[in-house]
Structures are given as C-alpha cells and as structure tokens.
Motif scaffolding. Structure first.
Motif, mmCIF file in Angstrom:
data_model
loop_
_atom_site.group_PDB
_atom_site.id
_atom_site.type_symbol
_atom_site.label_atom_id
_atom_site.label_comp_id
_atom_site.label_asym_id
_atom_site.label_seq_id
_atom_site.Cartn_x
_atom_site.Cartn_y
_atom_site.Cartn_z
ATOM 1 N N ASP A 124 -14.854 4.576 3.087
ATOM 2 C CA ASP A 124 -15.692 3.517 3.645
ATOM 3 C C ASP A 124 -16.143 3.849 5.062
ATOM 4 O O ASP A 124 -17.202 3.424 5.505
ATOM 5 C CB ASP A 124 -14.928 2.184 3.661
ATOM 6 N N TYR A 125 -15.295 4.612 5.784
ATOM 7 C CA TYR A 125 -15.570 4.888 7.184
ATOM 8 C C TYR A 125 -16.217 6.254 7.413
ATOM 9 O O TYR A 125 -17.157 6.379 8.166
ATOM 10 C CB TYR A 125 -14.272 4.795 7.993
ATOM 11 N N THR A 126 -15.662 7.278 6.815
ATOM 12 C CA THR A 126 -16.145 8.629 7.100
ATOM 13 C C THR A 126 -16.322 9.447 5.828
ATOM 14 O O THR A 126 -15.634 9.224 4.828
ATOM 15 C CB THR A 126 -15.170 9.370 8.036
ATOM 16 N N ASP A 127 -17.256 10.381 5.886
ATOM 17 C CA ASP A 127 -17.442 11.347 4.798
ATOM 18 C C ASP A 127 -17.489 12.743 5.429
ATOM 19 O O ASP A 127 -18.326 13.566 5.089
ATOM 20 C CB ASP A 127 -18.706 11.052 3.990
ATOM 21 N N ALA A 128 -16.543 12.983 6.337
ATOM 22 C CA ALA A 128 -16.543 14.198 7.151
ATOM 23 C C ALA A 128 -16.624 15.472 6.321
ATOM 24 O O ALA A 128 -17.382 16.389 6.639
ATOM 25 C CB ALA A 128 -15.287 14.230 8.033
ATOM 26 N N PHE A 129 -15.837 15.544 5.255
ATOM 27 C CA PHE A 129 -15.772 16.768 4.458
ATOM 28 C C PHE A 129 -16.520 16.647 3.126
ATOM 29 O O PHE A 129 -16.192 17.326 2.158
ATOM 30 C CB PHE A 129 -14.312 17.139 4.196
ATOM 31 N N ILE A 130 -17.542 15.817 3.083
ATOM 32 C CA ILE A 130 -18.273 15.611 1.836
ATOM 33 C C ILE A 130 -18.910 16.896 1.317
ATOM 34 O O ILE A 130 -19.054 17.091 0.112
ATOM 35 C CB ILE A 130 -19.345 14.502 2.006
ATOM 36 N N ASN A 131 -19.269 17.802 2.223
ATOM 37 C CA ASN A 131 -19.923 19.053 1.814
ATOM 38 C C ASN A 131 -19.017 20.272 1.958
ATOM 39 O O ASN A 131 -19.498 21.410 1.887
ATOM 40 C CB ASN A 131 -21.195 19.266 2.634
ATOM 41 N N LEU A 132 -17.719 20.041 2.120
ATOM 42 C CA LEU A 132 -16.813 21.173 2.299
ATOM 43 C C LEU A 132 -16.848 22.123 1.101
ATOM 44 O O LEU A 132 -16.704 23.337 1.256
ATOM 45 C CB LEU A 132 -15.384 20.680 2.529
ATOM 46 N N TYR A 133 -17.067 21.567 -0.080
ATOM 47 C CA TYR A 133 -17.099 22.402 -1.293
ATOM 48 C C TYR A 133 -18.237 23.425 -1.255
ATOM 49 O O TYR A 133 -18.212 24.425 -1.987
ATOM 50 C CB TYR A 133 -17.223 21.526 -2.540
ATOM 51 N N LYS A 134 -19.231 23.202 -0.399
ATOM 52 C CA LYS A 134 -20.369 24.116 -0.303
ATOM 53 C C LYS A 134 -20.085 25.333 0.575
ATOM 54 O O LYS A 134 -20.837 26.300 0.567
ATOM 55 C CB LYS A 134 -21.597 23.385 0.254
#
Length: 203
Positions: A124-134
């Motif tokens: 709800d607050y952060t999506d810091a590592f949303i693209n880490l898989y890339k």
C-alpha cells in the motif's frame, strides 16, 4: 417498493459506492505521499552531507543517527530500473513499509561479507522493488553512504522458495544480495552481485 422508491434506492447505493471508491483512492494516495515524504527526508539529508564534503573539502558531519524514527544506512541506486531509494537499518514491517531494509546481521555496504537488503515488491505504501526482477547480469547497483560510493555488479537474478535462506549466508568476499517477493508473494526474487569499486565522497 414502488418504481420511484427503487430508483431512489439505486441512486443512494450509487452515491455510496462513489464515496467508498473516492475514499479508497484518497487513502492509497495519502500512503504513497507519506512514503515519498519519508524517502525525501532521508535522501536530502544524505545529499546535504555529501555536498558539504565535496564542495568545501572539509566534511561537516550530518547527524544520521535517526530521521523521523528511522536509522538511515545509505542510498541505493539501480540505474537500469531507474531506482533510487533510502536504505534503513532493519527489516521490520514498519521499516519495509516505507524503505529498503538492511539485514542487521549482514555486512555493511562495502564490507567483506554478504551485504543483504530486503524490499517490498508492491504494498500500500511502497513498490520499491517492483522492477527488481528486470535486473540482469552486468547491471550496476550503486550504494552511497555519507562518505563512500560503492559500486556492485549484478552476477545473477533467480527465484527461490521462502525457506531457502542460504542466499543470506555470509561470504568471504564483498558481495550483495537483494531480496523481494514474486507476484503473489509465494516465492522470493534474489539478485546477487559483487563489489567492483569504492570511491570516497568526502574529498
């Protein structure tokens, strides 16, 4: 219930659904804004300390023991996914709600050993590592403390089960492990790397 009453009831339900929808959106926006504010406070403190040292040659210590109740460690940048996030000591729920968290028993940035960091993929607050898989082999991960800049190069990106905690084991060389969840949070995305350079920011 007559036709007019039914229409009135439907309008009331429609308005209530609109109000609920607006409330949910407003809550999400508030949480994201709160996170941005906390991140900005730490990043500005770090940048203030670094600029003091690089511009004058006589570094003025900036108190980073605690900012808004959190103990900052560094700023982590991953250029390939346009990430720049504050790193805070600890991996408690309250820390990871807003920041990337440093495993307290792991090596510090630049030290020999396994420098390990956790972050939420989506919350709800952060999506810091949303693209880490890339992130892929050869990408750089830059870690800026108040007086040093450490550059790690990514060597591997893979998925493990939550119980596969050996990825956090200590190492003889200066290495890095970044951890986040997969979609659905059933598994973990692991990014491994090694330290390739160290630069002073206080001269």
């Amino acid at each position: 219930m007559g036709g007019g009453e039914v229409d009135k009831f439907r309008r009331i339900i429609g308005l209530l659904l609109i109000v609920v929808g607006i409330t949910i959106i407003a809550t999400v926006v508030y949480k994201k804004v709160e996170t941005i504010g906390k991140q900005k406070a730490i990043i500005e403190m770090f940048e203030s300390g670094i600029s003091e040292g690089t511009s004058t040659g006589n570094k003025e210590t900036v108190n980073l023991d605690e900012i808004n109740g959190y103990t900052p460690i560094a700023i982590i940048e991953i250029p390939s996914i346009k990430l720049s996030q504050a790193l805070v000591e600890g991996i408690s729920d309250d820390v990871l709600k807003y920041f990337l968290g440093h495993f307290t028993d792991s090596a510090a940035p630049g030290e020999k050993g396994n420098f390990a960091v956790a972050g939420h993929r989506v919350s709800d607050y952060t999506d810091a590592f949303i693209n880490l898989y890339k992130v892929k082999a050869g990408d750089e991960v830059i870690v800026k403390t108040q007086d040093k800049k450490y550059t790690y190069v990514v060597e591997d990106n893979f998925i493990v089960e939550p119980e596969d905690v050996q990825v956090l084991d200590n190492t003889k060389e200066a290495t890095m492990t970044l951890v986040t969840c997969t979609v659905g949070a059933k598994q973990r995305v692991i990014v491994k790397g090694k330290l390739i350079s160290e630069e002073s920011l206080s001269s």
